[in-house]
Design an enzyme around this catalytic site. Structure first.
Site, PDB file in Angstrom:
ATOM      1  N   VAL A  86     -32.679 -37.456  20.527  1.00  0.00           N
ATOM      2  CA  VAL A  86     -32.366 -38.235  20.842  1.00  0.00           C
ATOM      3  C   VAL A  86     -32.107 -38.174  22.173  1.00  0.00           C
ATOM      4  O   VAL A  86     -31.958 -37.129  22.978  1.00  0.00           O
ATOM      5  CB  VAL A  86     -30.449 -37.860  20.648  1.00  0.00           C
ATOM      6  CG1 VAL A  86     -29.661 -38.523  21.825  1.00  0.00           C
ATOM      7  CG2 VAL A  86     -30.532 -38.432  18.736  1.00  0.00           C
ATOM      8  N   GLY A  94     -23.453 -42.167  20.319  1.00  0.00           N
ATOM      9  CA  GLY A  94     -23.362 -42.367  18.796  1.00  0.00           C
ATOM     10  C   GLY A  94     -24.909 -42.099  18.061  1.00  0.00           C
ATOM     11  O   GLY A  94     -24.914 -42.424  17.244  1.00  0.00           O
ATOM     12  N   TYR A 130     -23.283 -30.743  14.689  1.00  0.00           N
ATOM     13  CA  TYR A 130     -23.440 -30.103  13.451  1.00  0.00           C
ATOM     14  C   TYR A 130     -22.510 -30.268  12.185  1.00  0.00           C
ATOM     15  O   TYR A 130     -21.716 -30.332  11.415  1.00  0.00           O
ATOM     16  CB  TYR A 130     -25.040 -29.644  13.055  1.00  0.00           C
ATOM     17  CG  TYR A 130     -26.238 -30.129  13.576  1.00  0.00           C
ATOM     18  CD1 TYR A 130     -26.516 -31.450  13.296  1.00  0.00           C
ATOM     19  CD2 TYR A 130     -27.047 -29.573  14.190  1.00  0.00           C
ATOM     20  CE1 TYR A 130     -27.553 -32.208  14.107  1.00  0.00           C
ATOM     21  CE2 TYR A 130     -28.649 -29.860  14.832  1.00  0.00           C
ATOM     22  CZ  TYR A 130     -28.628 -30.723  14.665  1.00  0.00           C
ATOM     23  OH  TYR A 130     -30.126 -31.639  14.893  1.00  0.00           O
TER      24      TYR A 130
END
Length: 156
Positions: A86, A94, A130
């Protein structure tokens, strides 16, 4: 709002850029040997792996590259996440969650027994993320690798 879609041939340069940014983040900026032609062939000609692109506000904000593995214990295939990245600007918005949810959906739809990946042990932010998603660490396991001269030597 984040939208996740399958990667296309037109995304290869973006994927390569993200791979290089990921390598830099993982403190291995010179480790990427792949080029656009190699990635395009692997993803779209050889089907060695698949990739998805996360878009936020119409811009590519991240990607995930994955493939199937197989568990002899479950007798079923699994989904292995090779890379998840990301962009710095999109973190905390998000995008990573959207990518993991999308891949979990693929795993369920394809009747995979597992969805697995590796994370560097120093990446505490990723590990926390995670765990928040429900992942469990596989303590007691270490990754083993053969490459280069060692691989060639073992192959005889």
């Amino acid at each position: 709002m984040t939208h996740v879609r399958p990667a296309t041939r037109g995304d290869v340069s973006t994927i390569l850029r993200f791979v290089k940014e990921l390598a830099a983040f993982e403190r291995e900026p010179d480790a990427v040997k792949a080029d656009a032609a190699m990635l395009e062939a692997a993803l779209f000609d050889e089907h060695a792996a698949e990739a998805v692109i996360a878009e936020s506000d119409g811009e590519a904000a991240g990607f995930a590259l994955f493939f199937h593995n197989f568990s002899t214990w479950t007798g079923r295939k699994g989904l292995y996440l090779e890379d998840l990245y990301v962009t710095q600007d999109a973190r905390g918005k998000g995008v990573g969650t959207a990518l993991l949810r999308h891949l979990a959906g693929i795993a369920v739809a394809r009747d995979c027994a597992r969805f697995e990946w590796s994370v560097l042990d120093w990446n505490a932010d990723a590990i926390r993320f995670y765990r928040k998603m429900g992942a469990e660490g596989m303590d007691g396991w270490t990754v083993q690798r053969l490459s280069g001269a060692e691989l060639t030597r073992l192959a005889g």
